[in-house]
Scaffold this active site. Structure first.
Site, PDB file in Angstrom:
ATOM      1  CG  PHE A 151     -11.278  27.865 -13.569  1.00 27.16           C
ATOM      2  CD1 PHE A 151     -11.388  26.504 -13.808  1.00 27.16           C
ATOM      3  CD2 PHE A 151     -12.404  28.565 -13.147  1.00 27.16           C
ATOM      4  CE1 PHE A 151     -12.609  25.856 -13.617  1.00 27.16           C
ATOM      5  CE2 PHE A 151     -13.625  27.930 -12.951  1.00 27.16           C
ATOM      6  CZ  PHE A 151     -13.723  26.570 -13.184  1.00 27.16           C
ATOM      7  N   GLY A 157      -1.104  32.348  -9.480  1.00 31.25           N
ATOM      8  CA  GLY A 157      -2.251  32.893 -10.206  1.00 31.25           C
ATOM      9  C   GLY A 157      -3.571  32.402  -9.644  1.00 31.25           C
ATOM     10  CB  CYS A 158      -6.944  32.917 -11.060  1.00 36.40           C
ATOM     11  SG  CYS A 158      -6.809  34.709 -11.262  1.00 36.40           S
ATOM     12  CG  PHE A 159      -4.043  27.460 -10.696  1.00 38.50           C
ATOM     13  CD1 PHE A 159      -3.302  26.776  -9.747  1.00 38.50           C
ATOM     14  CD2 PHE A 159      -3.353  28.083 -11.734  1.00 38.50           C
ATOM     15  CE1 PHE A 159      -1.913  26.721  -9.812  1.00 38.50           C
ATOM     16  CE2 PHE A 159      -1.970  28.033 -11.817  1.00 38.50           C
ATOM     17  CZ  PHE A 159      -1.250  27.348 -10.846  1.00 38.50           C
TER      18      PHE A 159
END
Length: 389
Positions: A373, A163-165
């Site tokens: 994040f 994911g985005c982190f």
């Protein structure tokens, strides 16, 4: 007879890991955010949902995104109607696209980074590949190795569905690999294609529409290594420290599930509030050893999950508007490209710093922070030191 300790010492690099080159790539299909709601509701056969379309228009207007790039064209979507329908079984069609396109886009970015680095690709010792989509065996790391013609002995690490982190994660891992293996040159690639998350609108799941308004496709690559060769390798940033933490009371705030219908995303809580409330703790832990407590005295690379996150972080920490300029620029030009975003922002910052004649790659400042994040809520914190331009 040598000791294990002596062997260990000889294996390690002397200096800190550095980012030696950055390359980025996007699909050729560019999507204008202002006309996207009309296109999106038309292509998903949802034009009768007029109220929902108005809501989606407002989401797009507030997104602070000007344009995005997407592999999925109108032609591809017409050939795969199930991808357009909300909750229709479509994973096979999505997989067929991403297992091919994710490594290909990654290759484009990698070639640019290798060119800037200026060394033969045979000197690449490690590959770290990161993507949210397209789980396959052998994986995108293997496909990239083949596409680039890297040595068969290159040591690979594949990261799926973080994911985005994860733009922060790959830097943290590459730092450890570079510093613990003398002469290591790590090719890091984040390649993200939204074909696995694209879906039609739903008036019962508005959180899934947030993703449709924000996500874009892109790939970024870096070469990371310690002890750069003088006159040959030109570091852009030094990696000082890297940490990962789970935010308190944030379980279920962002999650994603791979199902027959594709990868579904859910935003279940006040994500901007959770991040802004906890971010200073991570900053203090990272910068106390350096004696830094003025958050306007450092340069900033923050994953642009969405404008609300950036606004609340800015407000909570009292950041001057220009601090998140590079971050907001990438959000505006590309949307949220998950793990690839922070690498794009690093690239944007060093190029803008050079163009404006600033003294360092970090907007004329010495120290900086990179934040990732994402699901968990997981926060990656990387401390960077810039290099004189």
């Amino acid at each position: 007879m040598v000791t294990v300790e002596e062997v260990r010492k000889a294996q390690r690099a002397k200096g800190p890991a550095t980012i030696m080159a950055i390359g980025t790539a996007t699909p050729s299909n560019c999507v204008d955010q202002s006309t996207y709601p009309d296109y999106y509701f038309r292509i998903t056969n949802s034009e009768h949902m007029t109220e929902l379309k108005e809501k989606f228009k407002r989401m797009c207007d507030k997104s602070m995104i000007n344009k995005r790039y997407m592999h999925l064209t109108e032609e591809i979507l017409k050939e795969n109607p199930n991808i357009c329908e909300y909750m229709a079984p479509s994973l096979d069609a999505r997989q067929d696209i991403v297992v091919v396109e994710v490594p290909k886009l990654g290759k484009e970015a990698a070639q640019k980074a290798i060119k800037e680095w200026g060394q033969p690709k045979s000197k690449i010792t490690h590959v770290v590949f990161c993507t949210t989509s397209g789980v396959d065996m052998p994986g995108a790391d293997y496909q990239l190795t083949k596409l680039l013609g890297l040595r068969p002995s290159v040591k690979r690490l594949m990261m799926y569905q973080q994911g985005c982190f994860a733009g922060g994660t790959v830097i943290r891992l590459a730092k450890d690999l570079a510093e613990n293996n003398k002469g290591a040159r790590v090719l890091v690639v984040c390649s993200e294609i939204t074909a696995v998350t694209f879906s039609g609108p739903s008036d019962t799941h508005l959180d899934s529409m947030v993703g449709q308004a924000l996500f874009g496709d892109g790939a970024a690559a870096m070469i990371i290594g310690s002890d750069p060769l003088p006159e040959v390798e030109r570091p852009l940033f030094e990696l000082v420290s890297a940490a990962q933490t789970l935010l308190p009371d944030s379980e279920g705030a962002i999650d994603g599930h791979l199902r027959e219908v594709g990868l579904t995303f859910h935003l279940l809580k006040d994500v901007p509030g959770l991040i802004s409330k906890n971010i200073e703790k991570s900053l203090i832990e990272a910068f106390q050893p350096l004696g830094i407590s003025d958050w306007n005295s450092i340069f900033w690379i923050a994953h642009p999950g969405g404008p609300a996150i950036l606004d609340q972080v800015e407000l909570k920490l009292g950041l001057k508007p220009e601090k998140l300029q590079a971050t907001r620029q990438v959000l505006s030009d590309y949307g949220n490209m998950s793990s690839a975003c922070v690498l794009f922002i690093l690239d944007e910052m060093r190029k803008a710093s050079s163009k404006e004649g600033l003294s360092t790659t970090g907007e004329g400042l010495d120290w900086g922070v990179l934040f990732g994040f994402g699901p968990g809520l997981t926060v990656e914190t990387v401390v960077l030191h810039s290099v004189s331009t």
